[in-house]
Design an enzyme around this catalytic site. Structure first.
Site, short mmCIF file in Angstrom:
data_model
loop_
_atom_site.label_atom_id
_atom_site.label_comp_id
_atom_site.label_asym_id
_atom_site.label_seq_id
_atom_site.Cartn_x
_atom_site.Cartn_y
_atom_site.Cartn_z
CD GLU A 191 -3.59 -5.86 4.11
OE1 GLU A 191 -4.43 -5.06 4.56
OE2 GLU A 191 -2.37 -5.65 4.14
CD GLU A 195 -3.08 -1.00 2.18
OE1 GLU A 195 -3.08 -0.02 2.94
OE2 GLU A 195 -4.01 -1.84 2.14
C1 NOJ Z 1 -4.23 -2.27 5.20
C2 NOJ Z 1 -2.89 -2.39 5.84
O1 NOJ Z 1 -2.02 -3.04 4.97
C3 NOJ Z 1 -2.93 -3.08 7.19
O2 NOJ Z 1 -1.70 -2.88 7.80
C4 NOJ Z 1 -4.09 -2.57 8.00
O3 NOJ Z 1 -4.11 -3.10 9.28
C5 NOJ Z 1 -5.38 -2.89 7.27
N1 NOJ Z 1 -5.38 -2.20 6.01
C6 NOJ Z 1 -6.64 -2.48 8.02
O4 NOJ Z 1 -6.72 -1.11 8.10
#
Ligand code: NOJ
Length: 452
Positions: free
Chosen positions: A353, A170
């Site tokens: 994710e 990200e």
């Molecule tokens: C994306 C991130 O990569 C992760 O670190 C985070 O905990 C989650 N989103 C939830 O916000």
């Protein structure tokens, strides 16, 4: 109890589809003494930055409990584990390798392999060494070259035991939240800073990719990007245009350079000072082919035009929300995947994710999180729908294996399919975790019984 089910003919019920769980270093590891400081240590020490005033010093004590944690992951029956490496744990300030720190990851990867799991490694999940931030962090082009050297050190240590490497997680969050709005570490602000950081992150990705390809020719190499589909608040041309700018600024800014070697047209709206310094050859380095694209998805976002001919977020009203206040929008997930597929010639996709924070309660040793199970059910079906519409998706990782440090929100938000009691470090599989495990196991049974 709720279940996660998929249509009987779903490709996601075949044994080839990879199911996994994901975490990241700073969010779970603890053991701050075993590594150098990173920008999140510094950020957490500043008053008012983290909702509950917490930090990553202890977190889930994963460095101490990693063997039990691997047992836990294995007990879920998943095929893969996505973890990230802490740059300040494996590299000393003088650029040499911290052998003890690297040993931790070598051991971790080895036990995962013994448990027959595929290992997905992310090199940068936001924990930049503080000494590099002191020299400008991602605003300094040299950081991209430091990242390249770090990537080579990890590739040398772990080699092709790692099934898939991702350079960055990200970069939108690192650049926009960290250097443009300042709600994440290192807490810097300004459009020019955000755009410059983004460019150096993408350059770092390209430089690291060259090392990874050379040193680990048998592994898959890619990057993980997050997307939130952008929707216009009304049918007016102004709002539609606002949603388009937002999409280019937040989403395409990171994907288009990788695929088309250029930034989206929204760059023309920026002043010269706000634009990144793009040196000759940068876009070629950034746009080298990747073997897979990791996609993180949580929710959609609605935008309206503002008086500056730019975009504002319109907060959701009267729709189902997660504990993050994020709208639950599985249809937007399908839409995202199909749109990206139509717009670009993409490599295979992994959903790296997806998941939800919910207001969990541990009662009599159980977390009955039907709401999270329902989230997984609808979002896995959204992925299935995208596959049916022709998108090449190879796997899905639930975020997260266990409750952990949710950045600026500290430990107040729980994303895990496993509950963590931060006092005792006891792990308890939530009902959503059991439902996920059942889905994964049902797939294996289907294969053995020969039903396709
Ligand atoms: C994306 C991130 O990569 C992760 O670190 C985070 O905990 C989650 N989103 C939830 O916000």
């Amino acid at each position: 109890m709720h279940k996660i089910t998929l249509p009987a003919n779903s490709l996601m019920l075949s044994k080839d589809f990879v199911y996994g769980v994901a975490t990241s270093s700073f969010q779970i590891e603890g053991d701050r003494k075993g590594r150098l400081d990173c920008i999140w240590d510094t950020f957490c020490s500043q008053p008012g930055t983290i909702e509950d005033g917490s930090n990553g010093d202890i977190a889930c004590k994963h460095v101490e409990y990693y063997l039990q944690d691997v047992e836990l992951i294995s007990s879920l029956g998943v095929d893969a584990y996505r973890l990230s490496i802490s740059w300040p744990r494996v590299m000393n300030e003088d650029g040499s390798v911290n052998e003890l720190g690297m040993r931790f990851y070598i051991n971790l990867v080895d036990v995962l392999l013994q448990r027959k799991m595929k290992v997905f490694v992310t090199l940068y999940h936001w924990d930049l060494p503080q000494h590099l931030e002191d020299k400008g962090g991602w605003l300094n082009r040299d950081t991209a070259y430091a990242f390249q050297r770090y990537a080579a050190a990890v590739a040398n240590a772990l080699g092709d035991k790692v099934h898939a490497y991702a350079t960055l997680n990200e970069p939108f969050c690192s650049a926009y939240l960290g250097y443009e709005t300042g709600i994440h570490a290192p807490g810097k602000t300004g459009v020019g800073n955000g755009r410059k950081a983004a460019h150096h992150l993408l350059l770092a990705h390209g430089l690291a990719l060259q090392e990874l390809r050379q040193l680990c020719p048998n592994s898959q190499h890619g990057i993980v990007l997050n997307f939130s589909t952008c929707h216009a608040n009304t049918d007016t041309e102004q709002d539609k245009q606002a949603a388009k700018w937002a999409d280019e600024y937040h989403n395409q800014w990171y994907l288009k350079p990788l695929m088309d070697a250029c930034y989206p047209s929204v760059i023309e709206k920026l002043s010269n000072e706000e634009r990144p310094d793009i040196l000759e050859g940068d876009m070629e380095i950034i746009s080298q082919p990747i073997d897979y694209l990791g996609i993180n998805f949580y929710t959609r976002t609605v935008y309206e035009a503002n008086e500056k001919n730019w975009f504002n977020v319109v907060p959701p009203v009267d729709t189902p929300l997660t504990a993050m206040g994020w709208e639950i929008t599985p249809d937007a997930f399908t839409e995202l995947l199909v749109d990206l597929h139509n717009e670009y010639t993409l490599p295979p996709i992994y959903i790296t994710e997806n998941g939800a924070a919910m207001n969990d309660e541990l009662i009599d040793g159980e977390v009955k999180d039907d709401d999270r199970t329902e989230y997984f059910h609808t979002h896995l079906n959204a992925v299935n729908e995208a596959i049916e519409q022709g998108v090449d998706i190879k796997g899905y990782f639930a975020w997260s294996l266990m409750d952990n440090f949710e950045w600026a929100l500290g430990y107040s938000k729980r994303f895990g399919i496993v509950h963590v009691d931060y006092e005792t470090q006891k792990r308890t599989i939530k009902q959503s975790g059991n439902a996920y495990a059942e889905l994964v196991k049902s797939r294996i049974n289907r294969y053995i019984s020969g039903i396709k």
